[in-house]
Design a protein around this motif. Sequence first.
Motif, PDB file in Angstrom:
ATOM      1  N   VAL A  57     -53.044 -21.011 -73.053  1.00 47.07           N
ATOM      2  CA  VAL A  57     -51.834 -21.782 -73.368  1.00 47.07           C
ATOM      3  C   VAL A  57     -52.163 -22.996 -74.227  1.00 47.07           C
ATOM      4  CG1 VAL A  57     -50.005 -23.238 -72.380  1.00 47.07           C
ATOM      5  CG2 VAL A  57     -50.543 -21.027 -71.335  1.00 47.07           C
ATOM      6  N   LEU A  58     -53.174 -23.746 -73.830  1.00 39.24           N
ATOM      7  CA  LEU A  58     -53.543 -24.966 -74.559  1.00 39.24           C
ATOM      8  C   LEU A  58     -54.059 -24.654 -75.960  1.00 39.24           C
ATOM      9  CD1 LEU A  58     -55.264 -26.931 -71.647  1.00 39.24           C
ATOM     10  CD2 LEU A  58     -53.084 -27.489 -72.742  1.00 39.24           C
ATOM     11  N   MET A  59     -54.834 -23.572 -76.100  1.00 40.39           N
ATOM     12  CA  MET A  59     -55.352 -23.199 -77.416  1.00 40.39           C
ATOM     13  C   MET A  59     -54.269 -22.592 -78.304  1.00 40.39           C
ATOM     14  SD  MET A  59     -58.337 -24.272 -77.898  1.00 40.39           S
ATOM     15  CE  MET A  59     -58.833 -23.356 -79.363  1.00 40.39           C
ATOM     16  N   THR A  60     -53.250 -22.001 -77.683  1.00 42.58           N
ATOM     17  CA  THR A  60     -52.095 -21.527 -78.458  1.00 42.58           C
ATOM     18  C   THR A  60     -51.379 -22.710 -79.082  1.00 42.58           C
ATOM     19  OG1 THR A  60     -51.800 -19.580 -77.031  1.00 42.58           O
ATOM     20  CG2 THR A  60     -49.907 -20.267 -78.354  1.00 42.58           C
ATOM     21  N   LEU A  61     -51.203 -23.766 -78.289  1.00 41.50           N
ATOM     22  CA  LEU A  61     -50.580 -24.993 -78.805  1.00 41.50           C
ATOM     23  C   LEU A  61     -51.427 -25.593 -79.920  1.00 41.50           C
ATOM     24  CD1 LEU A  61     -49.465 -26.741 -75.479  1.00 41.50           C
ATOM     25  CD2 LEU A  61     -47.998 -25.598 -77.145  1.00 41.50           C
ATOM     26  N   GLU A  62     -52.744 -25.619 -79.712  1.00 45.23           N
ATOM     27  CA  GLU A  62     -53.662 -26.191 -80.709  1.00 45.23           C
ATOM     28  C   GLU A  62     -53.623 -25.430 -82.019  1.00 45.23           C
ATOM     29  OE1 GLU A  62     -57.195 -26.444 -83.131  1.00 45.23           O
ATOM     30  OE2 GLU A  62     -56.647 -24.704 -81.930  1.00 45.23           O
ATOM     31  N   SER A  63     -53.454 -24.125 -81.932  1.00 42.84           N
ATOM     32  CA  SER A  63     -53.569 -23.271 -83.119  1.00 42.84           C
ATOM     33  C   SER A  63     -52.276 -23.156 -83.911  1.00 42.84           C
ATOM     34  CB  SER A  63     -54.026 -21.869 -82.696  1.00 42.84           C
ATOM     35  OG  SER A  63     -54.386 -21.104 -83.814  1.00 42.84           O
ATOM     36  N   CYS A  64     -51.134 -23.518 -83.304  1.00 44.07           N
ATOM     37  CA  CYS A  64     -49.893 -23.496 -84.077  1.00 44.07           C
ATOM     38  C   CYS A  64     -49.697 -24.855 -84.735  1.00 44.07           C
ATOM     39  CB  CYS A  64     -48.704 -23.071 -83.211  1.00 44.07           C
ATOM     40  SG  CYS A  64     -48.303 -24.201 -81.878  1.00 44.07           S
ATOM     41  N   SER A 124     -58.654 -28.978 -80.544  1.00 48.08           N
ATOM     42  CA  SER A 124     -59.294 -27.956 -79.715  1.00 48.08           C
ATOM     43  C   SER A 124     -60.475 -28.502 -78.924  1.00 48.08           C
ATOM     44  CB  SER A 124     -59.763 -26.791 -80.598  1.00 48.08           C
ATOM     45  OG  SER A 124     -60.533 -27.265 -81.681  1.00 48.08           O
ATOM     46  N   GLU A 125     -61.043 -29.615 -79.399  1.00 51.24           N
ATOM     47  CA  GLU A 125     -62.196 -30.207 -78.716  1.00 51.24           C
ATOM     48  C   GLU A 125     -61.873 -30.592 -77.276  1.00 51.24           C
ATOM     49  OE1 GLU A 125     -62.607 -31.541 -83.073  1.00 51.24           O
ATOM     50  OE2 GLU A 125     -61.056 -30.889 -81.678  1.00 51.24           O
ATOM     51  N   VAL A 126     -60.638 -31.064 -77.053  1.00 49.48           N
ATOM     52  CA  VAL A 126     -60.284 -31.534 -75.712  1.00 49.48           C
ATOM     53  C   VAL A 126     -59.949 -30.387 -74.766  1.00 49.48           C
ATOM     54  CG1 VAL A 126     -59.444 -33.757 -76.603  1.00 49.48           C
ATOM     55  CG2 VAL A 126     -57.823 -31.892 -76.247  1.00 49.48           C
ATOM     56  N   VAL A 127     -59.950 -29.170 -75.278  1.00 51.25           N
ATOM     57  CA  VAL A 127     -59.706 -27.993 -74.440  1.00 51.25           C
ATOM     58  C   VAL A 127     -61.005 -27.241 -74.167  1.00 51.25           C
ATOM     59  CG1 VAL A 127     -58.450 -25.829 -74.186  1.00 51.25           C
ATOM     60  CG2 VAL A 127     -57.396 -27.736 -75.407  1.00 51.25           C
ATOM     61  N   MET A 128     -61.701 -26.877 -75.232  1.00 55.22           N
ATOM     62  CA  MET A 128     -62.831 -25.965 -75.089  1.00 55.22           C
ATOM     63  C   MET A 128     -64.107 -26.641 -74.569  1.00 55.22           C
ATOM     64  SD  MET A 128     -61.195 -23.310 -75.706  1.00 55.22           S
ATOM     65  CE  MET A 128     -62.572 -22.406 -75.025  1.00 55.22           C
ATOM     66  N   PHE A 184     -58.399 -15.853 -78.028  1.00 60.34           N
ATOM     67  CA  PHE A 184     -57.092 -15.219 -77.840  1.00 60.34           C
ATOM     68  C   PHE A 184     -55.960 -16.231 -78.044  1.00 60.34           C
ATOM     69  CE2 PHE A 184     -53.707 -13.458 -74.958  1.00 60.34           C
ATOM     70  CZ  PHE A 184     -53.408 -12.357 -75.754  1.00 60.34           C
ATOM     71  N   GLY A 185     -56.137 -17.430 -77.479  1.00 56.27           N
ATOM     72  CA  GLY A 185     -55.140 -18.483 -77.655  1.00 56.27           C
ATOM     73  C   GLY A 185     -55.013 -18.898 -79.111  1.00 56.27           C
ATOM     74  N   SER A 186     -56.139 -18.967 -79.814  1.00 55.83           N
ATOM     75  CA  SER A 186     -56.137 -19.323 -81.238  1.00 55.83           C
ATOM     76  C   SER A 186     -55.362 -18.289 -82.056  1.00 55.83           C
ATOM     77  CB  SER A 186     -57.574 -19.420 -81.764  1.00 55.83           C
ATOM     78  OG  SER A 186     -58.275 -20.464 -81.130  1.00 55.83           O
ATOM     79  N   ILE A 187     -55.566 -17.018 -81.729  1.00 57.57           N
ATOM     80  CA  ILE A 187     -54.848 -15.948 -82.439  1.00 57.57           C
ATOM     81  C   ILE A 187     -53.348 -16.021 -82.169  1.00 57.57           C
ATOM     82  CG2 ILE A 187     -54.528 -13.439 -82.589  1.00 57.57           C
ATOM     83  CD1 ILE A 187     -57.545 -13.167 -81.992  1.00 57.57           C
ATOM     84  N   LEU A 188     -52.971 -16.260 -80.906  1.00 57.17           N
ATOM     85  CA  LEU A 188     -51.549 -16.356 -80.556  1.00 57.17           C
ATOM     86  C   LEU A 188     -50.874 -17.498 -81.310  1.00 57.17           C
ATOM     87  CD1 LEU A 188     -51.466 -15.767 -76.682  1.00 57.17           C
ATOM     88  CD2 LEU A 188     -50.767 -14.189 -78.490  1.00 57.17           C
ATOM     89  N   GLY A 189     -51.538 -18.655 -81.344  1.00 53.24           N
ATOM     90  CA  GLY A 189     -50.981 -19.804 -82.056  1.00 53.24           C
ATOM     91  C   GLY A 189     -50.865 -19.541 -83.544  1.00 53.24           C
ATOM     92  N   ALA A 190     -51.893 -18.887 -84.102  1.00 57.84           N
ATOM     93  CA  ALA A 190     -51.880 -18.554 -85.532  1.00 57.84           C
ATOM     94  C   ALA A 190     -50.756 -17.565 -85.842  1.00 57.84           C
ATOM     95  CB  ALA A 190     -53.231 -17.966 -85.942  1.00 57.84           C
ATOM     96  N   LEU A 191     -50.504 -16.649 -84.919  1.00 64.62           N
ATOM     97  CA  LEU A 191     -49.427 -15.670 -85.126  1.00 64.62           C
ATOM     98  C   LEU A 191     -48.046 -16.329 -85.118  1.00 64.62           C
ATOM     99  CD1 LEU A 191     -50.690 -12.648 -82.984  1.00 64.62           C
ATOM    100  CD2 LEU A 191     -50.359 -12.693 -85.469  1.00 64.62           C
TER     101      LEU A 191
END
Length: 202
Positions: A22-29, A35-39, A62-69
């Motif tokens: 969820v957090l990386m989805t937010l980061e990637s959109c 992303s540093e504060v998540v990973m 996976f979160g990065s891909i979702l956000g990018a999508l």
Amino acid sequence: MQEIFNFIIETASAWGYFGIIVLMTLESCFIPFPSEVVMIPAGYLAHKGELNLSLCILSGIFGSILGALINYYLCFFWGKGFVLRYGRFFGITEEKFAKFENFFNKHGEFSTFVCRLLPGIRQYISMPAGLAKMKLVNFIIFTAAGSGIWVSILVFLGYFLGQNEELIKEYLHQILLFILLFVFILSIIYIKIKKPFIKENR
């Protein structure tokens, strides 16, 4: 920074891999969220044995891909006008978007890969990809490849350095310089390879 670190650790610990996604989805959109504060905290939890190292990396990718999508389909279906109209609330200006669009139109898949490694750019390069209606499979592959490198670096930083904020800052700075050098060298190789094909097609 320490308060943010503790909050992310508590969130990731409570939500597990779903929280990372969820957090990386937010980061990637288009939402400006580092992303540093998540990973890095996720890597720290893996070091403590609360999470699995490989699953942390896979969740981050996976979160990065979702956000990018999300960005990809915003432009794919609603176009540039929609993004510029509402994106201004998230720091997306017409000038900034034009630069990403121009770069993507020239370099396509390559830009999708390398820009995922660059801070402040990785979130936005998926927009011109959607606008150009880049082949979805290629978009996912190149996004995953670039995101995988960046996510792995951050997770390993957290795994080996834990909560040592000073060391994390020092190593992260050095890694960013190395990444910039890597992207620069890769770009030169890419241009050298692509140049003959451009000449043949003229």
